[in-house]
Design a protein around this motif. Structure first.
Motif, PDB file in Angstrom:
ATOM      1  N   HIS A  14      45.175  38.098  30.896  1.00  0.00           N
ATOM      2  CA  HIS A  14      44.710  36.705  31.077  1.00  0.00           C
ATOM      3  C   HIS A  14      44.889  36.338  32.550  1.00  0.00           C
ATOM      4  CE1 HIS A  14      44.380  32.338  29.653  1.00  0.00           C
ATOM      5  NE2 HIS A  14      44.491  32.285  30.969  1.00  0.00           N
ATOM      6  N   HIS A  16      43.090  34.213  36.137  1.00  0.00           N
ATOM      7  CA  HIS A  16      42.091  33.379  36.818  1.00  0.00           C
ATOM      8  C   HIS A  16      41.881  33.915  38.227  1.00  0.00           C
ATOM      9  CE1 HIS A  16      42.160  30.205  33.729  1.00  0.00           C
ATOM     10  NE2 HIS A  16      43.416  30.581  33.593  1.00  0.00           N
ATOM     11  N   MET A  40      39.232  35.063  33.237  1.00  0.00           N
ATOM     12  CA  MET A  40      38.907  33.774  32.628  1.00  0.00           C
ATOM     13  C   MET A  40      37.585  33.236  33.183  1.00  0.00           C
ATOM     14  SD  MET A  40      40.840  32.930  30.264  1.00  0.00           S
ATOM     15  CE  MET A  40      41.134  34.604  29.729  1.00  0.00           C
ATOM     16  N   HIS A 175      48.731  32.760  26.267  1.00  0.00           N
ATOM     17  CA  HIS A 175      49.846  32.058  26.930  1.00  0.00           C
ATOM     18  C   HIS A 175      50.642  31.197  25.959  1.00  0.00           C
ATOM     19  CE1 HIS A 175      46.725  29.012  27.054  1.00  0.00           C
ATOM     20  NE2 HIS A 175      46.144  29.499  28.120  1.00  0.00           N
ATOM     21  N   ASP A 252      48.207  34.519  33.218  1.00  0.00           N
ATOM     22  CA  ASP A 252      47.613  33.198  33.455  1.00  0.00           C
ATOM     23  C   ASP A 252      47.819  32.785  34.919  1.00  0.00           C
ATOM     24  OD1 ASP A 252      46.156  30.940  32.933  1.00  0.00           O
ATOM     25  OD2 ASP A 252      47.745  29.894  31.853  1.00  0.00           O
TER      26      ASP A 252
HETATM   27 ZN    ZN Z   1      44.497  30.444  31.855  1.00  0.00          ZN
END
Ligand code: ZN
Ligand code: DOR
Length: 350
Positions: A14, A16, A40, A175, A252
């Motif tokens: 995960h 970004h 993402m 998450h 994340d």
């Molecule tokens: Zn995220």
């Protein structure tokens, strides 16, 4: 004392990466250590169609510095207008690895997300049929629900009903931040080859909600889902370090410039790409579970996604003196602060 640990090269399930200048600035931070990452799709505008995902993948690969190897695993942003056939075609061509569900308004750039879950039923049924996993941002957005309860309520009101109505749908609870979520994962299905997995971030293993609010507000610790009470952090630590295959790493890591974090309405996100592996070594060692780090970071994710493990390795070394970690990375848009765990770290990636 263990002072060196070699593991299969990890993946980030995960991540970004953003776009443009920010993408170019943050991508090396991940590609240095990770073989692959689930990317993402919450760009502005979001990555909704197969064509948009293909173009985004090309931009990521073009931003990868020469000599680095890294495979972006693309996702599609689920909207109420998503076409099941477009999703199926993107999956069949090998372009996408998952579809991402954001409840509308739950987090950064989620305005195009889902409000009426009945409207996405045909897409979810198609995904169950073709075996394409759904990644969920598991928070309800109902203003009546306290922000610290939004994950637990999502499980009861949204996730469990979706899973019951869609047998065979493979779901990653992303998450997770609560004992409720970890318990739900364990209560469903089997450890091996089941339909349900969960990612855990590095920062949620380290901070609880006090870190954000005690002794002055700390915007760099604000992310979504927001960190919860200490008992939940401890439950996440127990899940991550247990060796249970249903739990795996999804950082994340979410870059925002300092200007956007340190504001009257600051953005959610912790940027951990730079120091995640060192921090995980610290956390797993502290819990007497260094032997489970490889499973969490490098093996359980590929097993869930039915992908081969990376062939390369990554070596972590421990030094007597604390290691230096950059406070921030420079981007043309301004500095992005690297997550500060609040304690000295002795591990580093060799
Ligand atoms: Zn995220
Ligand atoms: O903290 C977060 N930041 N949580 C999310 O769900 C989105 C992310 C972002 O895009 O910045």
């Amino acid at each position: 004392m263990t002072d060196s640990l070699t593991i299969t090269r990890p993946d980030d399930w995960h991540l970004h990466l953003r776009d443009g200048d920010m993408l170019r600035a943050v991508l090396p931070e991940t590609a240095r250590h990770f073989g692959r990452a689930i990317i993402m799709p919450n760009l502005v505008p979001p990555v909704v169609t197969g064509d948009q995902a293909a173009a985004y993948r090309d931009r990521i690969l073009a931003a990868l510095p020469q000599g680095m190897s890294f495979a972006p695993l693309m996702t599609l942003y689920l909207t109420e207008d998503t076409d099941p056939e477009d999703v199926a075609a993107a999956h069949a061509s090998g372009l996408v690895t998952a579809v991402k569900l954001y409840p509308a308004g739950a987090t950064t750039n989620s305005a195009s997300g889902v409000t009426n879950f009945d409207k996405v039923r045909p897409v979810l049924e198609k995904m169950a049929e073709i075996g394409l996993p759904l990644c969920t941002h598991g928070e309800v957005t109902d203003p009546d629900i306290d922000i610290f309860d939004r994950e637990a309520v999502f499980i009861d009101r949204v996730l469990d009903p979706i899973r019951r109505a869609t047998p065979g749908l493979r779901v990653v609870m992303e998450h997770i931040t609560t004992a409720n979520a970890a318990d739900y994962v364990r209560s469903q299905g089997t450890v091996d080859g089941g339909d349900l997995g969960a990612t855990i971030t590095t920062h949620h293993l380290i901070i609880n909600r006090n870190a954000i609010l005690v002794g002055g507000i700390k915007p760099h610790y604000y992310c979504l889902p927001v960190a919860k009470r200490e008992e939940h952090r401890l439950a996440l630590r127990a899940a991550a370090t247990s060796g249970d295959k249903r739990f795996f790493l999804g950082t994340d890591s979410a870059p925002h410039t300092d200007a956007n974090k340190l504001s009257a309405c600051g953005c959610a996100g912790c940027f951990t790409a730079t120091n995640t592996m060192a921090l995980l070594a610290h956390v797993f060692e502290e819990d007497g579970a260094l032997d489970h780090l490889e499973g969490f970071a490098s093996k359980h994710g590929p097993a869930f996604y039915r992908l081969p493990e990376n062939k390369a390795t990554l070596t972590l070394v421990k030094s007597d003196a604390p290691v230096h970690i950059p406070q921030s990375i420079a981007t043309p848009d301004g500095p992005v602060t690297v997550f500060d765990p609040g304690f000295p770290v002795h591990w580093t990636v060799a």
